[in-house]
Design an enzyme around this catalytic site. Structure first.
Site, mmCIF file in Angstrom:
data_model
loop_
_atom_site.group_PDB
_atom_site.id
_atom_site.type_symbol
_atom_site.label_atom_id
_atom_site.label_comp_id
_atom_site.label_asym_id
_atom_site.label_seq_id
_atom_site.Cartn_x
_atom_site.Cartn_y
_atom_site.Cartn_z
ATOM 1 C CE LYS A 80 -3.901 1.669 2.691
ATOM 2 N NZ LYS A 80 -4.544 1.631 3.902
ATOM 3 C CB SER A 158 -7.859 3.488 3.251
ATOM 4 O OG SER A 158 -7.046 3.056 3.835
ATOM 5 C CB SER A 182 -8.392 0.711 5.502
ATOM 6 O OG SER A 182 -8.868 1.724 5.651
#
Length: 456
Positions: A80, A158, A182
């Protein structure tokens, strides 16, 4: 075979690599080729071909010489876009950090998995500054949920690109963070496994924060076994120590309040069918009201969300300057709400949190808590991009179930349990109280096939 390397589980690919049937260089080349041929160019923000191929060649050499580093040697992984990667600025899904100084070293967990032999493929897209459960990003585009056959649907956030990269068969595992859901939300929306560890289980050095009292880490992958292996590597272990806990005798607690409010009928049906399969396999299921759930939302109404207060503290200088005009205005609006939480309010939230964690720990005991990861399937992207009111309402509903676990310091695993509207995946969330990760993972490992049913 090479075309499907990214679509394999970590465990499947490890068997091939350790047995000499697949070479890490060939695997990495095939993964980069698949990404290049993928029509969705919003999944990755940065590709690390130079580094990745160097790591793959080093892995290949070790394996030829009989010096394997273990189960993860040669396995590709995506990161990420808020984990420090040496030599690159950490942009956290935003354009305002693009000119920052490059990281002088890898984030701690990036380094640990590199030491385990894993091959870094790239950085995945995300909600800006990790502050949305939907995964929409106006700067780098929004990755499209590969499970949506009717129209473009959100990936969940996210960790949006991480979820899509795995679900689309580009990489076997991608690393995410989880402050309010997330990891677990994109796992549920994309029909894969997502494990959120207890906060503090993994080293946080070099990870761009959102709210430090809530932030945790975890992988998005194809199976619970993959999550167990990755978790061990993230803690510097050469082999996992998780022991399977078979469903007979497994005690599960289903909350009767909050988590089913306004849930889609198809989501409830898929969840209840999975629960019935678990009962048929010997699990003991009880249902009760968890009063703390209501009190958590009462606290948010009175003082504001804890995550918003801490996000404002982190970004308040940025929001007061020209950078605010270059940010996602929905992130700006939501973060500025944190200014309403005063210092006495913040202290009151923390004191209430400690009390509620203790109350719930006593109520739950050694049972696992189980409910739908998200109360709805992944909705279409376009209406959410056009309508601010719909965006915020959907974001709140999307985060509702998973955020309870962050506030109460739980660990959790989202496992696909069926499909609902438009054939979209539904996730079943197994959670445990803080620091019971081994018990949680052991139960999830044994129960995964039962939970999945016919879901592939």
């Amino acid at each position: 075979m090479s075309k499907s390397f990214g679509a394999m589980s970590v465990a499947q690919l490890s068997v091939l690599i350790q047995g000499g049937a697949a070479d890490p260089v060939d695997v990495a080349e095939a993964v980069f080729e698949s990404i290049a041929n993928c029509g969705d160019k919003t999944i990755f923000t940065t590709l690390l071909e130079g580094r990745g191929m160097e790591e793959a060649r080093a892995s290949s050499k070790r394996l030829r010489e009989g010096r394997s580093l273990g189960l993860l040697d040669g396995i590709p992984i995506a990161w990420k876009d808020l984990f420090d990667i040496e030599g690159l600025p950490t942009t956290a899904g935003s354009v305002v950090l693009a000119a920052d100084a490059p990281a002088s070293r890898d984030a701690a967990v990036v380094g640990l998995l590199r030491q385990a032999g894993m091959v870094a493929i790239g950085r995945t897209n995300m909600s800006e500054f990790a502050f949305s459960g939907l995964g929409i990003n106006p700067h780098y585009g929004t990755p499209v949920n590969p499970r949506g056959m009717d129209l473009p649907r959100i990936p969940g956030g996210s960790s949006s690109g991480a979820g899509v990269a795995v679900a689309a068969g580009l990489v076997p595992v991608a690393m995410g963070t989880d402050t309010g859901g997330s990891v677990r939300i994109p796992a549920a929306f994309n029909g894969i496994v997502g494990y959120k560890a207890t906060r503090g289980r993994h080293a946080m050095e070099g990870v761009y924060p959102l709210a430090k009292s809530l932030d945790s880490l975890g992988p998005l992958c194809r199976s619970v076994r993959d999550a167990v292996w990755i978790d061990a590597g993230m803690r510097g272990l050469t082999a996992p120590g998780v022991v399977e806990r078979a469903p007979p005798g497994l005690e599960l607690l289903v909350p009767e309040n909050i988590v089913f409010d306004a849930a889609e009928a198809g989501v409830v049906a898929a969840f209840e069918a999975a629960l019935q399969r678990l009962q048929s396999a010997g699990a003991q299921v009880s249902r009760t009201v968890i009063p703390a759930f209501n009190e958590i939302f009462d606290l948010m109404t009175r003082y504001g969300p804890l995550v918003t207060a801490e996000a404002f503290a982190l970004h308040h200088e940025r929001l007061a300057g020209p950078d605010a005009d270059r940010m996602d205005q929905r992130v700006v609006m939501r973060t500025r709400l944190g200014s309403r939480t005063t210092l006495p309010d913040y202290i009151a939230i923390l004191e209430a949190r400690s009390r509620l964690i203790a109350d719930v720990d006593r109520l739950v005991g050694n049972r696992l808590i189980v409910f739908p990861t998200v109360a709805h399937v992944a909705p279409p992207i376009s209406p959410l991009e056009r309508d601010d009111e719909l965006f915020f309402a959907t974001n709140n509903k999307t985060l509702r179930n998973t955020a309870l676990g962050n506030f109460l310091d739980w660990c959790g695993v989202s496992i696909p349990c069926g499909t609902a509207e438009a054939g979209m995946p539904v996730g079943l969330l197994l959670s445990a109280t803080a620091h019971r990760d081994e018990a949680l993972l052991g139960a999830a490992l044994a129960a995964e096939a039962v939970i999945r049913g016919d879901f592939a």
